[in-house]
Enzyme design. Structure first.
Site, PDB file in Angstrom:
ATOM      1  N   HIS A   1       0.867  -1.180   0.000  1.00  0.00           N
ATOM      2  CA  HIS A   1       0.000   0.000   0.000  1.00  0.00           C
ATOM      3  C   HIS A   1       0.899   1.223   0.000  1.00  0.00           C
ATOM      4  O   HIS A   1       1.718   1.416   0.899  1.00  0.00           O
ATOM      5  CB  HIS A   1      -0.916   0.015   1.226  1.00  0.00           C
ATOM      6  CG  HIS A   1      -1.893   1.156   1.198  1.00  0.00           C
ATOM      7  ND1 HIS A   1      -3.170   1.032   0.691  1.00  0.00           N
ATOM      8  CD2 HIS A   1      -1.774   2.448   1.593  1.00  0.00           C
ATOM      9  CE1 HIS A   1      -3.794   2.191   0.782  1.00  0.00           C
ATOM     10  NE2 HIS A   1      -2.969   3.075   1.329  1.00  0.00           N
ATOM     11  N   CYS A   2       0.733   2.068  -1.005  1.00  0.00           N
ATOM     12  CA  CYS A   2       1.591   3.247  -1.164  1.00  0.00           C
ATOM     13  C   CYS A   2       0.845   4.483  -0.674  1.00  0.00           C
ATOM     14  O   CYS A   2      -0.152   4.887  -1.275  1.00  0.00           O
ATOM     15  CB  CYS A   2       1.988   3.419  -2.636  1.00  0.00           C
ATOM     16  SG  CYS A   2       3.077   4.833  -2.924  1.00  0.00           S
TER      17      CYS A   2
END
Length: 400
Positions: A199-200
């Protein structure tokens, strides 16, 4: 044994606690525990919510030593689940702030390039160099903007929630849904992601099957843009830094020419003065801001270029091996586990380095290296993310 009314009361308390604050990994413990009442009905005068909380905590504590599946990982996840939940919550709500920060920083560099650098290029460089800088700079900018927009707005891919005949390898203990191969649960998005990498927060989105190419391309072209600014702006940075240092000393030291010998005798200076005051060279507010802007651009692009360049190289290595960041950790543990048994682990999704890149970039013919790699392209990945080819024949998947 539980009576019917006691069972319904415990189920109601369980769901109330789950909706309030119950961590997902602790719910896994609750499902493995035989619920037994600890407070007889009608005896306690405590509020209902306190009795529900006490019952829930009692079950959680018992589950740590009643569950036969309990190990150190389960205990660690249960103890630190509030910390993980807090981090996920903060990251989820600050995702928009991170996206705005990326847009502001990139926009500031673009404004400096147009307002400060472009006039210098047009006035000092030869026509050939002007064409090169204008063409490359705008191509790089278009690739950065396109891939960042697509990475943030493209869904990473989710497994179907309806009943279907899709093959799956496990059941998610948090979603309680079938998980296809290479699918993992994201605590921030609170759902399973196809071929999840991570997850960025800078995208405010998960990097998965359908947007991983956009994410990698954004990192690559932003790194190339930073390197381009650092190399082409090195001399401008040195000149701007030296100019600021030179005029900083002029502010503290009075400029003047020493007068000695006959100059003192003929009365060029008033009594007691030994220097002839000369006016300081012109250094306007506009010049100062231009020099500071060049320094800001060079420092920011050099810092981001080093950090993002390392991340890009790491993801390039993972793509060459046919694995994601999560699979890298899983494959490493599997390799060590099988090595103790004298066996060799093989990644079933490794098709060869060149084929891995062809599958990742969607290159199916020679012209795609231009139209799908060097130019903006919104084509979909090679597969649907639900099924995968295992150990294909050792030949080019795409004869390009």
């Amino acid at each position: 044994m539980l009576t019917g009314s006691q069972f319904h009361r415990w189920v109601y308390a369980y769901h109330r606690c789950r909706m309030r604050w119950c961590p997902s990994s602790v719910l896994h413990l609750l499902r493995c525990v035989r619920l037994r009442p600890c407070i007889k009905r009608g005896r306690s005068r405590l509020p209902v919510w306190m009795r529900e909380m006490w019952a829930y905590m009692s079950v959680v504590v018992r589950s740590l030593y009643f569950n036969s599946l309990t190990d150190s990982d389960v205990v660690f996840d249960s103890v630190f689940e509030p910390v993980f939940w807090t981090v996920d919550y903060v990251t989820r709500w600050f995702g928009t702030v991170f996206v705005c920060l990326v847009v502001i920083l990139v926009s500031s560099i673009v404004l400096i390039a147009y307002i400060v650098l472009l006039p210098l290029v047009l006035n000092t460089y030869s026509p050939a160099w002007i064409v090169w800088h204008v063409c490359y700079g705008h191509w790089n900018l278009v690739m950065i903007a396109f891939h960042y927009y697509k990475a943030t707005n493209t869904s990473p891919g989710y497994p179907p929630t309806e009943k279907s005949d899709m093959p799956f390898v496990a059941v998610c203990k948090k979603c309680i849904m079938p998980k296809p191969a290479r699918t993992h649960h994201c605590g921030i998005c609170n759902r399973c992601i196809l071929k999840m990498d991570h997850h960025c927060p800078w995208l405010n989105n998960c990097v998965g099957h359908f947007n991983q190419r956009y994410f990698f391309s954004f990192c690559l072209f932003l790194t190339l843009g930073c390197v381009y600014c650092v190399i082409s702006g090195r001399n401008l940075f040195l000149d701007a830094y030296n100019a600021l240092e030179r005029f900083k000393h002029l502010d503290t030291e009075k400029p003047g020419v020493p007068v000695t010998g006959m100059g003192v005798l003929i009365g060029l200076l008033p009594p007691g003065q030994t220097n002839y005051q000369t006016p300081a060279p012109p250094y306007t507010f506009r010049d100062r801001m231009i020099h500071k802007s060049i320094i800001y651009m060079w420092v920011l692009t050099s810092t981001v270029g080093v950090a993002l360049g390392a991340l890009t190289i790491w993801h390039a290595v993972l793509i060459s091996r046919g694995e994601t960041s999560i699979e890298r950790h899983i494959n490493s543990k599997e390799t060590q586990r099988l090595a103790k048994r004298g066996r060799v682990y093989k990644n079933p999704y490794h098709y060869g380095r060149l084929n891995n890149w062809k599958v990742f970039l969607g290159v199916e013919k020679r012209s795609h290296w231009l139209t799908r790699v060097l130019l903006p392209s919104g084509h979909t990945p090679h597969s649907d993310g639900l099924t995968w080819d295992f150990f294909p024949v050792k030949k080019d998947l795409m004869p390009v």
